[in-house]
Design an enzyme around this catalytic site. Structure first.
Site, PDB file in Angstrom:
ATOM      1  N   ASP A 274       0.630  -1.254  -0.061  1.00 64.49           N
ATOM      2  CA  ASP A 274      -0.026  -0.107  -0.074  1.00 64.49           C
ATOM      3  C   ASP A 274       1.056   1.231  -0.066  1.00 64.49           C
ATOM      4  OD1 ASP A 274      -1.627  -2.057   0.407  1.00 64.49           O
ATOM      5  OD2 ASP A 274      -3.166  -1.047   1.659  1.00 64.49           O
TER       6      ASP A 274
ATOM      7  N   GLU B  82      -3.559  -7.853  13.051  1.00 63.01           N
ATOM      8  CA  GLU B  82      -3.102  -7.553  11.590  1.00 63.01           C
ATOM      9  C   GLU B  82      -1.578  -7.019  11.553  1.00 63.01           C
ATOM     10  OE1 GLU B  82      -4.486  -3.956   9.620  1.00 63.01           O
ATOM     11  OE2 GLU B  82      -4.501  -5.283   7.485  1.00 63.01           O
TER      12      GLU B  82
HETATM   13  C1  NAG Z   1      -6.718  -2.234   8.270  1.00 64.13           C
HETATM   14  C2  NAG Z   1      -6.145  -1.847   9.545  1.00 64.13           C
HETATM   15  O1  NAG Z   1      -6.782  -1.861  10.368  1.00 64.13           O
HETATM   16  N1  NAG Z   1      -5.132  -1.670   9.622  1.00 64.13           N
HETATM   17  C3  NAG Z   1      -4.116  -1.172  10.707  1.00 64.13           C
HETATM   18  C4  NAG Z   1      -2.953  -1.178  11.045  1.00 64.13           C
HETATM   19  O2  NAG Z   1      -2.410  -0.475  11.823  1.00 64.13           O
HETATM   20  C5  NAG Z   1      -2.655   0.875  11.967  1.00 64.13           C
HETATM   21  C6  NAG Z   1      -2.187   1.327  13.215  1.00 64.13           C
HETATM   22  O3  NAG Z   1      -3.092   1.214  14.167  1.00 64.13           O
HETATM   23  C7  NAG Z   1      -4.216   1.040  11.753  1.00 64.13           C
HETATM   24  O4  NAG Z   1      -4.323   2.566  11.605  1.00 64.13           O
HETATM   25  C8  NAG Z   1      -4.665   0.447  10.711  1.00 64.13           C
HETATM   26  O5  NAG Z   1      -6.051   0.565  10.430  1.00 64.13           O
END
Ligand code: NAG
Ligand code: NAG
Ligand code: NAG
Ligand code: NAG
Length: 758
Positions: free
Chosen positions: A497, A728
């Site tokens: 990304d 994640e």
């Molecule tokens: C898609 C998702 O939830 N990714 C997260 C990975 O971590 C960052 C930092 O907390 C989040 O902002 C993202 O949303």
């Protein structure tokens, strides 16, 4: 597409001779009279008129043809024969928990399935609790997920609410001609220090259009539902009487599904019988888990092995069956069009946040699931490869059917046919068929023979559409084009990304990660061709040796002054987001917005980011163990100011100007520092690989391998204990899990890290 475009261009050259003919006519004009001239002009006009009509028809036809390619299936026979998932062909996998997006529900592997599920709700408060049904992070459950699941016979799930817990267990029993019987046991249990709660359980059953359902109610209680559908024949779903067993305040509800075509039942799959079959399956699961992953030899505590089982089971229990069509877009069409309706049997990254198929994630998922059940992995890969269109493209995110579409923001629904995603399946094939390149068992050969024409087109599509500006270089298409809005225009197609690439997207770019994926894929294609006796082996091994040749990597991507592999492009490091005033009419309230400014003009150069992308020649094991660049990569990776943390490798060097920077006012950083488990898994695997090869960096690789693996495993286990979830992404400063959860897609590679299987 170039081939077909060339056809169109050649057609325009074909006009030339006629044009010359007309010119000849014009020179003869001086020798003949006015009449001749006007008839020639008339003829000329007619010729031009006919030609332009022909040209118009041809161009329209070509445009229509090119636009139609995007939704035309590939011409080779599907890997999965028609009806391969039907009850008569694959009875054991017919029924399953193929609805990963709900807390608990079952369906069959068919487009119009009978659908069953569970909802629950707290009662008796002034404000009733919310209805739980689809997995939702907003429900804020303490924990939920499969603790054990074998993908075929049974599953055990635990769901923790604040004051009570639910367990949803199921067992299947084969028999008859329609996928057999199954039973659920759902139990609600008050927590030791939880407040007493009245909980309503709602069980539902629905047909998707065909067949009928007939409830039977006696004395105000629903005893059973009789039904019939074409693919299930007749069946009965029975609801046991809820019981409250005094001391531990458990309330089991039993549900039994009995298929009409089962002739001889040993007895109902309920009560003692249920208990017994469940515990037999569970014991078999434990044995097989030990056999496949061997964790009992690695000094883990029982709790730690249970976390590994849960991480694994939630990935396997999250395998879904989806049916529908993607919305896709071709540059030759004015509007998105629907892909042909198709089935996808796939694991999902996250049951709550991403309950659908993602192409490059799936390659990682099957690294884990394929070790458990090669047949399942082959079916999953076959489903994906059968989505190949006539151009050789597979849409990277599969949003099939209305239910899936309703959960995705509109701007992400349409998939463009010039966009790629890392071709991880080649890596997966290498791992799942360890003998690749030599002779394989005949079942494996048969699978690869069916897959080969599709793999070949898929590979060619990458090789053609994602080629770079120099020979043997590659470039991801589909970067964000706007250079005034984003701190660094995103490259979603690369899977990474917002990882920093060239600040000014252009055709001059070359991307080192894509080159490495291609080099690796070419090697796998050569080995597959050799194993199954296909004639194209030479073509692929030539390409493989050119691409993986270190000279090629160095010429295209080695930045000597940075001592790192880098992307190349039109780039400036001096970019930042600033807030500026927006002009408003007099009297209106002041407004501001955030835009990007470039302090030093961009110029063609290496992109000076050290992070996951720089590791790819090592990650995909393309470097020779003697290469000084391997040494440089290992040292940089171990630098705490760059990637090393006590929790694993961060995605972008802490010293980089874009480290943990937002991409716009509203886009938090994503692949700009946080730790990701898929790349860390590849890194551990590569270090393991180099620690087994003689060379000047062998000892360094061994040390780094041990430390990295320990750090990763320790942190993921600790966060699971603390939060109840696999996450994640993980913070590089505290190790805390972040983002969506449970994320038992590639973060479940934890199991393979624990098992040291790479
Ligand atoms: C898609 C998702 O939830 N990714 C997260 C990975 O971590 C960052 C930092 O907390 C989040 O902002 C993202 O949303
Ligand atoms: C497991 O622990 C024992 C005792 O502490 C030790 O001797 C052994 O080497 C350990 N095994 C592994 C694989 O770490
Ligand atoms: C890949 O692309 C290059 C450059 O267009 C071409 O020369 C080569 O034959 C292609 N290889 C394969 C295996 O498709
Ligand atoms: C690099 O980007 C700048 C700014 O967009 C542009 O003016 C310049 O022409 C580009 N240079 C090359 C070589 O593409």
């Amino acid at each position: 597409m170039p081939a077909t475009r060339q056809r169109a261009v050649r057609r325009s050259h074909w006009d030339q001779p006629d044009g010359e003919g007309v010119r000849t006519g014009r020179t003869s004009q001086s020798h003949r009279g006015q009449r001749n001239l006007s008839s020639i002009l008339l003829n000329m006009g007619m010729v031009l008129g006919i030609l332009s009509i022909l040209w118009f028809c041809w161009a329209t036809y070509m445009r229509w043809w090119l636009a139609a390619q995007v939704v035309t299936p590939h011409s080779s026979p599907a890997i999965l024969p028609d009806g391969a998932t039907r009850a008569s062909v694959s009875p054991l996998r017919f029924w399953g928990t193929y609805r990963p997006q709900v807390y608990f529900g079952m369906k069959t592997r068919s487009p119009k399935s009978l659908v069953t599920g569970l909802m629950w709700m707290e009662q008796g408060q002034s404000v009733p609790g919310s209805l739980r049904h689809a997995c939702d992070q907003g429900d804020d459950l303490e924990r939920y997920g499969w603790l054990a699941h074998d993908g075929v016979n049974f599953g055990q799930q635990e769901i923790l609410e604040r004051d009570f817990s639910l367990s949803t267990d199921y067992v299947k029993r084969p028999g008859g001609e329609h996928g057999g019987d199954w039973s659920w046991r759902i139990a609600v249990k008050q927590k030791r220090n939880g407040k007493p709660r009245l909980v309503s359980l709602l069980l539902y059953i629905a047909t998707d259009g065909d067949g009928y359902l007939e409830p039977s109610v006696q004395h105000d209680r629903l005893f059973h539902v009789d039904g019939r559908t074409d693919e299930l024949g007749s069946f009965r779903l029975m609801f046991g009487e809820p019981m409250t067993s005094g001391t531990d305040r458990r309330t089991p509800v039993e549900v039994q599904f009995e298929s009409g075509s089962v002739d001889h039942r040993p007895g109902p799959l309920a009560g003692e019988a249920f208990e017994q079959e469940l515990s037999q399956h569970r014991a078999a699961f434990n044995r097989r888990f030990n056999g496949v992953f061997g964790l009992q030899n690695k000094n883990y505590t029982t709790q730690e092995v249970e976390v590994a089982q849960a991480a694994f089971s939630n990935m396997l229990g999250g395998v879904g069956y989806f049916y529908g069509s993607s919305l896709v877009e071709s540059p030759f069409a004015n509007n998105p069009v629907a892909y042909w309706p198709a089935a996808l049997f796939t694991a999902v990254p996250s049951r709550s946040f991403f309950p659908r198929g993602f192409l490059w994630d799936e390659g990682f998922h099957q690294l884990l699931l394929g070790r458990w059940d090669l047949g399942l992995s082959q079916e999953v890969m076959a489903h994906w490869l059968d989505l190949l269109n006539a151009e050789g493209w597979i849409p990277r995110e599969q949003i099939l059917g209305g239910e899936a579409r309703s959960r995705v923001p509109a701007e992400f629904i349409v998939q463009r046919n010039d966009n790629a995603n890392p071709p991880t399946f080649f890596w997966t094939l290498r791992t799942l068929f360890p003998g690749l390149g030599g002779s394989l068992p005949s079942a494996d050969t048969a699978f690869l023979q069916r897959a080969f024409p599709r793999l070949r087109s898929w590979f060619e599509w990458y090789n053609r559409t994602q080629s770079g500006p120099l020979p043997n270089s590659y470039r991801w298409r589909g970067r964000d084009a706007d250079t005034s809005l984003f701190l660094n225009p995103k490259t979603l197609t690369s899977g990474l990304d917002d990882y920093p690439r060239a600040s000014h997207p252009s055709g001059e770019e070359r991307h080192v990660d894509l080159l490495c994926w291609m080099a690796q894929a070419a090697g796998v294609m050569a080995d597959i061709a050799r194993s199954i006796g296909e004639p194209h082996e030479g073509e692929y091994s030539r390409l493989h040796s050119v691409l993986s040749d270190e000279e090629n990597l160095v010429r295209l991507h080695w930045a000597e002054d940075l001592q790192a592999f880098c992307d190349w492009g039109n780039h400036s490091d001096a970019v930042m987001l600033v807030r500026e005033r927006v002009p408003v009419p007099p009297g209106a309230p002041p407004q501001t917005r955030v835009v990007r400014v470039v302090r030093r003009p961009s110029a063609p150069q290496f992109v000076s980011a050290f992070g996951y992308v720089s590791l790819f020649p090592m990650l995909l094991r393309l470097l020779s163990p003697k290469s000084p660049r391997l040494g440089a990569t290992l040292s940089a990776l171990h630098d705490e100011n760059k990637l090393w943390t006590p929790f694993g490798l961060r995605s972008l060097a802490r010293s980089h100007p874009l480290y943990l920077k937002r991409n716009t006012e509203h886009d938090p950083p994503y692949w700009r520092g946080y730790l990701w488990i898929n790349i860390n898994y590849l890194a551990a695997g590569a270090l393991h690989h180099y620690s087994n090869l003689d060379g000047p960096y062998q000892i360094q690789a061994q040390t780094l391998y041990q430390q990295l693996r320990r750090n990763l495993v320790k942190n993921i286990l600790r966060e699971y204990r603390k939060t109840g979830y696999i996450w994640e992404n993980y913070s590089d400063s505290s190790g805390a899990g972040r983002g969506s959860h449970p994320f038992t897609g590639w973060s479940s590679l934890l199991v393979l890290l624990m098992a040291e299987q790479y």
